[in-house]
Design a protein around this motif. Structure first.
Motif, short mmCIF file in Angstrom:
data_model
loop_
_atom_site.label_atom_id
_atom_site.label_comp_id
_atom_site.label_asym_id
_atom_site.label_seq_id
_atom_site.Cartn_x
_atom_site.Cartn_y
_atom_site.Cartn_z
N LEU A 1 37.39 42.39 87.77
CA LEU A 1 38.70 42.70 88.35
C LEU A 1 39.80 42.55 87.31
O LEU A 1 40.67 43.42 87.16
N MET A 2 39.77 41.45 86.54
CA MET A 2 40.83 41.20 85.56
C MET A 2 40.76 42.15 84.38
O MET A 2 41.79 42.44 83.75
N ARG A 3 39.59 42.66 84.07
CA ARG A 3 39.48 43.60 82.95
C ARG A 3 40.19 44.91 83.25
O ARG A 3 40.46 45.71 82.34
N ARG A 4 40.50 45.13 84.51
CA ARG A 4 41.25 46.33 84.88
C ARG A 4 42.75 46.13 84.80
O ARG A 4 43.53 47.06 84.98
N LYS A 5 43.16 44.89 84.57
CA LYS A 5 44.59 44.57 84.53
C LYS A 5 45.14 44.79 83.12
O LYS A 5 44.41 44.94 82.14
N ARG A 6 46.47 44.76 83.01
CA ARG A 6 47.13 44.90 81.71
C ARG A 6 47.16 43.56 80.98
O ARG A 6 46.91 42.50 81.56
N PHE A 7 47.46 43.63 79.70
CA PHE A 7 47.39 42.47 78.81
C PHE A 7 48.23 41.30 79.33
O PHE A 7 47.75 40.16 79.39
N LEU B 1 39.02 37.68 77.45
CA LEU B 1 39.63 38.86 78.06
C LEU B 1 40.72 39.45 77.18
O LEU B 1 40.84 40.68 77.05
N LEU B 2 41.53 38.60 76.55
CA LEU B 2 42.61 39.09 75.70
C LEU B 2 42.08 39.71 74.42
O LEU B 2 42.51 40.79 74.02
N GLU B 3 41.15 39.03 73.78
CA GLU B 3 40.60 39.56 72.53
C GLU B 3 39.73 40.78 72.80
O GLU B 3 39.60 41.65 71.94
N GLY B 4 39.13 40.84 73.98
CA GLY B 4 38.30 41.98 74.35
C GLY B 4 39.06 43.08 75.07
O GLY B 4 38.45 44.03 75.56
N TYR B 5 40.38 42.98 75.13
CA TYR B 5 41.20 43.98 75.82
C TYR B 5 41.03 45.34 75.14
O TYR B 5 41.32 45.50 73.96
N GLY B 6 40.53 46.30 75.88
CA GLY B 6 40.29 47.63 75.33
C GLY B 6 38.91 47.80 74.72
O GLY B 6 38.54 48.92 74.33
N PHE B 7 38.14 46.73 74.61
CA PHE B 7 36.78 46.82 74.08
C PHE B 7 35.82 47.10 75.23
O PHE B 7 35.85 46.41 76.25
N LEU C 1 51.70 46.58 68.73
CA LEU C 1 52.03 45.75 69.89
C LEU C 1 51.28 46.31 71.08
O LEU C 1 51.45 47.47 71.47
N VAL C 2 50.42 45.50 71.67
CA VAL C 2 49.60 45.95 72.78
C VAL C 2 50.48 46.36 73.97
O VAL C 2 51.52 45.77 74.24
N ASP C 3 50.06 47.43 74.65
CA ASP C 3 50.75 47.92 75.85
C ASP C 3 52.23 48.20 75.60
O ASP C 3 53.08 47.95 76.45
N CYS C 4 52.54 48.70 74.40
CA CYS C 4 53.93 49.07 74.11
C CYS C 4 54.33 50.24 75.00
O CYS C 4 53.54 51.16 75.23
N GLU C 5 55.54 50.21 75.50
CA GLU C 5 55.98 51.24 76.44
C GLU C 5 56.07 52.61 75.80
O GLU C 5 55.98 53.64 76.46
N SER C 6 56.27 52.65 74.49
CA SER C 6 56.38 53.92 73.79
C SER C 6 55.07 54.26 73.09
O SER C 6 54.38 53.38 72.58
N ASP C 7 54.73 55.54 73.06
CA ASP C 7 53.54 56.00 72.36
C ASP C 7 53.81 56.24 70.88
O ASP C 7 52.88 56.51 70.10
N SER C 8 55.07 56.15 70.49
CA SER C 8 55.44 56.39 69.10
C SER C 8 54.87 55.30 68.20
O SER C 8 55.01 54.11 68.47
N ASP C 9 54.23 55.72 67.10
CA ASP C 9 53.68 54.74 66.17
C ASP C 9 54.74 53.82 65.61
O ASP C 9 54.55 52.61 65.50
N THR C 10 55.87 54.38 65.25
CA THR C 10 56.92 53.56 64.63
C THR C 10 57.52 52.56 65.60
O THR C 10 57.99 51.50 65.19
N VAL C 11 57.50 52.88 66.89
CA VAL C 11 58.04 51.96 67.89
C VAL C 11 57.05 50.83 68.18
O VAL C 11 57.45 49.68 68.39
N SER C 12 55.76 51.13 68.19
CA SER C 12 54.77 50.13 68.58
C SER C 12 54.29 49.26 67.41
O SER C 12 53.64 48.24 67.64
N GLN C 13 54.59 49.63 66.18
CA GLN C 13 54.12 48.85 65.04
C GLN C 13 54.78 47.49 64.99
O GLN C 13 55.99 47.37 65.09
N ARG C 14 53.97 46.46 64.84
CA ARG C 14 54.45 45.09 64.66
C ARG C 14 53.58 44.42 63.60
O ARG C 14 52.38 44.67 63.54
#
Length: 465
Positions: free
Chosen positions: A30-36, A105-111, A361-374
């Motif tokens: 159930l939690m693996r379906r949730k956001r980070f 769950l956090l380290e495996g988010y998206g795996f 940055l995980v689950d960044c609201e923007s799909d832009s690479d420059t916006v999500s880079q951290r």
């Protein structure tokens, strides 16, 4: 192979354990379906778990060294690992379990595969547990491991002193982790694993996790990544092909700085040239129940609770601290008293291209690479004037704390050559590229203008000396 038969009393506890495991697996799914952010807040501590603990909204601290058993059958089944239990806090503990499940769950988010975690008493104990099981002789000649030289001083000492000098293991140092050819040239049939920090402490060096993982797998061995500085909010090496991730949880995940902790997080079914099937099938669980039990690097339950509390806001904190750090790096990059700045967020940094591709940055609201880079909260820089100038600058700081720590919500500076990497000696520091005038800065949650003001006054003080 025929299924092993157990007495009826023990079999009843095995079946109860299967029901317990199924219930937890359902919650995990159930939690693996949730956001980070949701995972960071709740982990697997759901509504049923709260009611089982008298409605406690927070995960309870089990401050007990041992578990009481209903009867002898219950004890035997538990200590034979035939059912979920904790038995003794050197082996396991319910509070630690909640932290382990959250980190997995956090380290495996998206795996897409299964991920497990074993928490430990410190980051160094995590690195030891993650590497030691592979360093066994099997009659084929001297064994080796390939390690990035751009690493934390404690890691260097483990590999160079404990493994190389005391045990005779051939530790092969990669001088430039961005050079895949250098990794390739050091690997042979006796290599047991590859190990690197991403990004490294204190030089903020990076490497291509995807390419190095592919190299490891071509040789039937695992890639182990220390991702302490990035945290899973910015980088999840398992999604890039790595097999095992280690963290000094004391750092970025524990921004309050109230405790020391470590973690080993691994995907299931890893590659290895040595070890039993249990090691390959579920490495973290294997560590927890066997080597971890015997070496005894257990985490205190209260420490686990401190970390769980800090994890709730991991993503938002790493976002804030990364943005603050970039502003500070840009300031230092233009300062006349600074000769070099090491931060992968700067376009001129040697690792910028790779870091820009891998760190997000995980689950960044923007799909832009420059916006999500951290690029994280840690940077290093060299002070004009050598070691004496670096020390004078360091002593001039008025707000930024002088300590060996990092990952705090408070800004902290250190001089690695006289602190975290002092024991490496000049030869070791030269290998790791740590000059005497290098200052490492953990950028905290203060307003960046106040951090910059303190740095500026300390640097301007060099002109007046």
């Amino acid at each position: 192979m025929a299924e092993q038969k157990y007495p009826p009393g023990i079999q009843a506890y095995i079946e109860r354990g299967q029901q317990m495991a199924a219930t937890e697996a359902k919650q995990r799914t159930l939690m693996r379906r949730k956001r980070f952010d949701t995972i960071a807040v709740h982990g697997i501590y759901g509504l049923e778990a709260t009611l089982a603990h008298q409605g406690s909204i927070n995960e309870p601290a089990f401050l007990s060294s041992a578990q009481h058993f209903e009867n002898s059958d219950h004890m035997e089944a538990a200590l034979a690992y035939l059912m979920p239990s904790w038995a003794y806090s050197r082996i396991a503990n319910p509070t630690l379990h909640y932290l382990e499940e959250t980190l997995a769950l956090l380290e495996g988010y998206g795996f897409p595969g299964e991920v497990s975690c074993c928490v430990t008493a410190s980051g160094m104990s995590a690195i030891f547990l993650a590497t030691n099981p592979f360093l066994v002789e099997e009659g084929q000649g001297p064994i080796n491991c390939v390690v990035s030289s751009k690493c934390y001083g404690g890691s260097f000492m483990l590999f160079n002193e404990r493994y190389a000098k005391e045990r005779g293991i051939d530790v092969r140092w990669v001088k430039d982790p961005l050079d895949l050819g250098e990794w390739e040239n050091l690997v042979d049939e006796q290599t047991r694993f590859l190990f690197g920090e991403m990004p490294s402490n204190p030089g903020l060096s990076v490497f291509d996790v995807c390419a190095v993982a592919q190299l490891a797998h071509q040789n039937g061995i695992p890639l182990i990544v220390d991702s302490t500085v990035a945290t899973p909010a910015l980088l999840r090496p398992l999604c890039l092909g790595a097999d095992i991730v280690v963290h000094s949880v004391s750092k970025s995940m524990n921004t309050g700085g109230l405790t020391i902790a470590g973690a080993v997080i691994a995907r299931h079914q890893i590659l290895s040239l040595v070890g039993p099937d249990e090691l390959k099938e579920n490495f973290a669980l294997y560590l927890k129940l066997l080597p971890g039990r015997d070496f005894g690097p257990a985490l205190n339950p209260l420490s686990a609770l401190f970390v769980l509390n800090d994890l709730h806001t991991l993503r938002s904190k790493m976002d804030l601290l990364s943005q603050n750090c970039l502003q500070v790096a840009l300031f230092l990059d233009q300062h006349s008293e600074v000769t070099a700045v090491y931060y992968p967020g700067l376009p001129a940094d040697s690792g910028h291209v790779v870091a820009s591709r891998l760190m997000r940055l995980v689950d960044c609201e923007s799909d832009s690479d420059t916006v999500s880079q951290r690029y994280g909260h840690l940077l290093s820089f060299r002070v004009r004037g050598g070691a004496a100038a670096a020390r004078l600058f360091f002593d001039n700081l008025q707000m930024i704390l002088r300590a060996t720590d990092l990952g705090r919500i408070k800004s902290i500076a250190t001089i690695p050559a006289i602190s975290t990497h002092q024991q490496q000696g000049e030869q070791g520091r030269s290998l790791a590229d740590i000059p005497v005038d290098l200052v490492r800065l953990n950028v905290g949650g203060e307003h960046p203008e106040d951090i910059i003001q303190d740095l500026d006054q300390a640097l301007r003080g060099l002109r007046q000396s």
